[in-house]
Enzyme design. Structure first.
Site, PDB file in Angstrom:
ATOM      1  NE  ARG A   1      28.737  54.625  41.389  1.00 56.91           N
ATOM      2  CZ  ARG A   1      28.949  53.705  41.448  1.00 56.91           C
ATOM      3  NH1 ARG A   1      28.727  52.852  42.190  1.00 56.91           N
ATOM      4  NH2 ARG A   1      29.919  53.043  39.586  1.00 56.91           N
TER       5      ARG A   1
ATOM      6  CD  GLU B   1      45.521  57.630  34.606  1.00 57.56           C
ATOM      7  OE1 GLU B   1      45.286  58.679  35.052  1.00 57.56           O
ATOM      8  OE2 GLU B   1      44.781  56.281  34.385  1.00 57.56           O
TER       9      GLU B   1
ATOM     10  CE  LYS C   1      37.305  58.489  35.082  1.00 58.95           C
ATOM     11  NZ  LYS C   1      35.541  58.323  35.348  1.00 58.95           N
TER      12      LYS C   1
END
Length: 445
Positions: free
Chosen positions: A293, A200, A116
């Site tokens: 995906r 975050e 991430k």
């Protein structure tokens, strides 16, 4: 076109991929665990191979067993579906090194977006909006506390290698951050083998909106609209719809352009999804993650855009042009997907069991992608998803009415089932208004 395809997955997604493969005249090969031997995806495949015990590590995540099955059946390509090995870059590389076609994005793109923090930094460099947060892992508690003070509370504490809503916690102050940091790091080490933690900004009222992208064989990246995914429990989706009732034409243009930039930044090929958080107060959106995906909720995009995304995946993997004109993509109508899970409708706790009754709804605009039939057993070894009920209509109001009728018509007896929750949601004024956010399920409970 590919001539033979091994589907390295189970349940409804394996059955759904097999359906498209057989329509295209592709020999469909299923692999299954001992626990899944009697499920429809096994019996509907042209060939099926038992690859091991119920434990996913010994079957659906067993790379050697899957590759052996591909070799013994003469498979030309492997489609990983979602979950299990679908976002495992090493598996993708191994498949290709074995001389097989990988139906998915390149391993480098999977690697780039799998972390991430790395993904955030790549997206920021590409001009995709990202929420305020750390550009490097918070190496220890002191670094996390310093990041929290700089970003400003509340903050989200996230496993850098996490996904699917797992490995996240919210901290409203420093004391909570200290607790959540240790909790998330321990969970990440245990579940993902990587304890890296990202800090975050957390938005108390936010919508979860994602964009379907498709990297074409000729190198172009196109966006097939957005999906609203804000009906969630434990950060995991229950309902998705397209188009999003929160997105104006101007905002949609910005969303799609950012998603295309995200795909182009990593040379993306095949199907993927760029997930974002939307602040409904300001119409600002921020990159959350890219799923490399096919998504569980891909059918709503298929119904609104009139495409078969699995077919498009296979065409990209084979080096073929898409069935549609990339310069003339336009949505039509509205679609809603409800995830029918074997879980109780109040606390959403799993409730597997033998299926005594299974009667699917029918009618105009009704589609059911299911993994089970009456007589099967939902076991505790895998995800609780039993089926996806997808409805479409000329507009959102018609889609909602069709969803209500379909939920009332769907009969499941045996395992626990969340159909009563959907009956409640489809009468909820907040949901009906379209002005809802990720806290809607909590407010209903």
């Amino acid at each position: 076109m590919i001539e033979s395809l091994l589907v390295a997955n189970r349940g409804e997604i394996a059955r759904r991929i097999i359906r498209t493969a057989k329509r295209l005249g592709i020999r469909a090969i299923a692999v299954h665990s001992e626990a899944d031997a009697g499920l429809p995806f096994v019996t509907e495949a042209d060939e099926a191979v038992n690859i091991g015990p119920a434990n996913p590590a010994q079957s659906y995540r067993n790379v050697e067993a899957i590759l052996a099955a591909a070799k013994s059946t003469g498979a030309q390509a492997i489609h990983p579906g979602y979950g299990f090995l679908s976002e495992n870059a090493d598996f993708a590389r191994t498949v290709e090194a074995s001389g097989l076609i990988w139906v998915g994005p390149g391993a480098d793109a999977i690697t780039a977006m799998g972390d991430k923090i790395n993904a955030r930094n790549l997206m920021a460099a590409a001009g995709v909006p990202v929420a305020p947060g750390t550009t490097d892992p918070a190496a220890d508690l002191a670094a996390a506390v310093a990041a929290g003070a700089e970003i400003g509370y509340p903050v989200m504490v996230k496993a850098a290698a996490g996904g699917g809503g797992m490995g996240m916690g919210v901290a409203t102050d420093e004391a909570a951050l200290r607790t959540e940091y240790d909790k998330v790091r321990s969970f990440a080490e245990r579940m993902f083998g990587d304890g890296s933690v990202l800090i975050e900004r957390y938005f108390p009222r936010v919508r979860h909106v994602e964009v379907q992208i498709l990297g074409l064989a000729d190198g172009r990246v196109v966006a097939l609209g957005e999906r609203e995914c804000s009906v969630q429990r434990r950060n995991q989706k229950l309902v998705e719809e397209s188009p999003s009732p929160a997105v104006s034409p101007e905002l949609r243009e910005r969303f799609l352009a950012a998603a295309v930039r995200a795909g182009e930044a990593v040379g993306y090929r095949n199907a993927g999804t760029v997930e974002c958080l939307l602040d409904p107060a300001t119409n600002e959106f921020f990159f959350l993650e890219m799923n490399t995906r096919l998504q569980v909720e891909h059918p709503v995009t298929e119904l609104v855009y009139g495409v078969d995304l699995v077919e498009e995946q296979l065409r990209v993997a084979a080096g073929l042009a898409p069935t549609f004109d990339p310069d003339a993509l336009a949505p039509r109508g509205h679609a809603i997907e409800l995830r029918i899970n074997a879980e109780d409708p109040k606390r959403f706790l799993p409730g597997p069991g033998a299926i005594a009754t299974w009667n699917e709804p029918t009618g105009s605009g009704v589609r059911v992608d299911s993994g089970y039939v009456a007589g099967n057993t939902v076991t505790p070894f895998y995800d609780s998803l039993m089926a996806k009920l997808i409805v479409s209509g000329r507009d959102r109001a018609e889609a909602v009415e069709r969803a209500k009728a379909a939920v009332a018509q769907f009969e499941i007896a045996g395992p626990k089932c969340n159909l009563p929750f959907f009956a409640e949601l489809l009468e909820n004024e907040e949901f009906l208004s379209g002005d809802y956010d990720t806290g809607i399920v909590g407010r209903m409970r």
